[in-house]
Design a protein around this motif. Structure first.
Motif, PDB file in Angstrom:
ATOM      1  N   GLY A 144       0.031   0.554 -25.835  1.00 38.94           N
ATOM      2  CA  GLY A 144       0.869   1.177 -24.798  1.00 38.94           C
ATOM      3  C   GLY A 144      -0.030   1.157 -23.269  1.00 38.94           C
ATOM      4  O   GLY A 144       0.408   1.846 -22.405  1.00 38.94           O
ATOM      5  N   ASN A 145      -0.999   0.420 -23.354  1.00 39.95           N
ATOM      6  CA  ASN A 145      -1.774   0.137 -22.323  1.00 39.95           C
ATOM      7  C   ASN A 145      -0.748  -0.259 -20.848  1.00 39.95           C
ATOM      8  O   ASN A 145       0.301  -0.980 -21.152  1.00 39.95           O
ATOM      9  N   ILE A 146      -1.211   0.320 -19.531  1.00 40.98           N
ATOM     10  CA  ILE A 146      -0.223  -0.006 -18.563  1.00 40.98           C
ATOM     11  C   ILE A 146      -1.389  -0.519 -17.384  1.00 40.98           C
ATOM     12  O   ILE A 146      -2.125   0.157 -16.786  1.00 40.98           O
ATOM     13  N   GLN A 147      -0.999  -1.771 -16.804  1.00 43.02           N
ATOM     14  CA  GLN A 147      -1.724  -2.150 -15.806  1.00 43.02           C
ATOM     15  C   GLN A 147      -0.884  -3.037 -14.879  1.00 43.02           C
ATOM     16  O   GLN A 147       0.127  -3.676 -15.552  1.00 43.02           O
ATOM     17  N   LYS A 148      -1.160  -3.126 -13.727  1.00 48.23           N
ATOM     18  CA  LYS A 148      -0.175  -3.884 -12.840  1.00 48.23           C
ATOM     19  C   LYS A 148      -1.023  -4.239 -11.553  1.00 48.23           C
ATOM     20  O   LYS A 148      -1.860  -3.519 -11.109  1.00 48.23           O
ATOM     21  N   GLY A 149      -0.878  -5.522 -11.040  1.00 45.61           N
ATOM     22  CA  GLY A 149      -1.450  -6.093  -9.824  1.00 45.61           C
ATOM     23  C   GLY A 149      -0.778  -5.613  -8.642  1.00 45.61           C
ATOM     24  O   GLY A 149       0.644  -5.711  -8.618  1.00 45.61           O
ATOM     25  N   TYR A 150      -1.339  -5.738  -7.604  1.00 43.91           N
ATOM     26  CA  TYR A 150      -0.852  -5.356  -6.090  1.00 43.91           C
ATOM     27  C   TYR A 150      -1.464  -6.316  -5.353  1.00 43.91           C
ATOM     28  O   TYR A 150      -2.648  -6.668  -5.650  1.00 43.91           O
ATOM     29  N   PRO A 151      -0.774  -6.720  -4.249  1.00 49.19           N
ATOM     30  CA  PRO A 151      -1.451  -7.788  -3.243  1.00 49.19           C
ATOM     31  C   PRO A 151      -2.474  -7.070  -2.386  1.00 49.19           C
ATOM     32  O   PRO A 151      -3.104  -7.553  -1.643  1.00 49.19           O
ATOM     33  N   SER A 152      -2.719  -5.632  -2.327  1.00 43.63           N
ATOM     34  CA  SER A 152      -3.574  -5.093  -1.224  1.00 43.63           C
ATOM     35  C   SER A 152      -4.166  -3.679  -1.911  1.00 43.63           C
ATOM     36  O   SER A 152      -3.562  -3.177  -3.053  1.00 43.63           O
ATOM     37  N   PHE A 153      -5.209  -3.273  -1.411  1.00 42.91           N
ATOM     38  CA  PHE A 153      -5.870  -2.182  -2.053  1.00 42.91           C
ATOM     39  C   PHE A 153      -4.877  -0.809  -1.704  1.00 42.91           C
ATOM     40  O   PHE A 153      -4.799  -0.063  -2.535  1.00 42.91           O
ATOM     41  N   GLN A 154      -4.394  -0.789  -0.398  1.00 45.02           N
ATOM     42  CA  GLN A 154      -3.460   0.097  -0.086  1.00 45.02           C
ATOM     43  C   GLN A 154      -2.413   0.458  -1.109  1.00 45.02           C
ATOM     44  O   GLN A 154      -2.087   1.375  -1.377  1.00 45.02           O
ATOM     45  N   GLU A 155      -1.601  -0.701  -1.268  1.00 45.67           N
ATOM     46  CA  GLU A 155      -0.458  -0.508  -2.252  1.00 45.67           C
ATOM     47  C   GLU A 155      -0.884  -0.147  -3.629  1.00 45.67           C
ATOM     48  O   GLU A 155      -0.354   0.662  -4.011  1.00 45.67           O
ATOM     49  N   ALA A 156      -2.177  -0.782  -3.903  1.00 46.87           N
ATOM     50  CA  ALA A 156      -2.754  -0.165  -5.505  1.00 46.87           C
ATOM     51  C   ALA A 156      -3.118   1.335  -5.469  1.00 46.87           C
ATOM     52  O   ALA A 156      -2.555   1.754  -6.295  1.00 46.87           O
TER      53      ALA A 156
END
Length: 85
Positions: free
Chosen positions: A48-60
């Motif tokens: 059930g791990n959850i990870q997601k990529g974002y284009p910027s540190f602020q969005e992450a």
């Protein structure tokens, strides 16, 4: 589990490959490389791990903050693994 305000932007000497938020894994937070030593190591073998990529540190950071405030961030270290304390 780190609070959002405890997560700092990457240091200038570190060139991030991306910004991955792990909200369920052996270690949670924002990470900058997918490699075996970063995101993959912290999520492999975690059901059930959850990870997601974002284009910027602020969005992450914004995404992590929402999940944290909703109580959805959970560290699940594997017994005897590198994040087991």
């Amino acid at each position: 589990v780190p609070k959002p305000e405890e997560i700092g932007a990457p240091r200038a000497v570190l060139k991030p490959e991306g910004f991955w938020v792990i909200t369920v894994g052996q270690e949670v937070g924002i990470f900058y490389r997918w490699s075996v030593t970063d995101v993959a190591e912290r999520t492999n073998f975690v059901s059930g791990n959850i990870q997601k990529g974002y284009p910027s540190f602020q969005e992450a950071l914004e995404a992590y903050t929402v999940q944290y405030n909703e109580g959805r961030v959970r560290a699940v270290p594997i017994p005897g693994g590198p994040y087991w304390t």
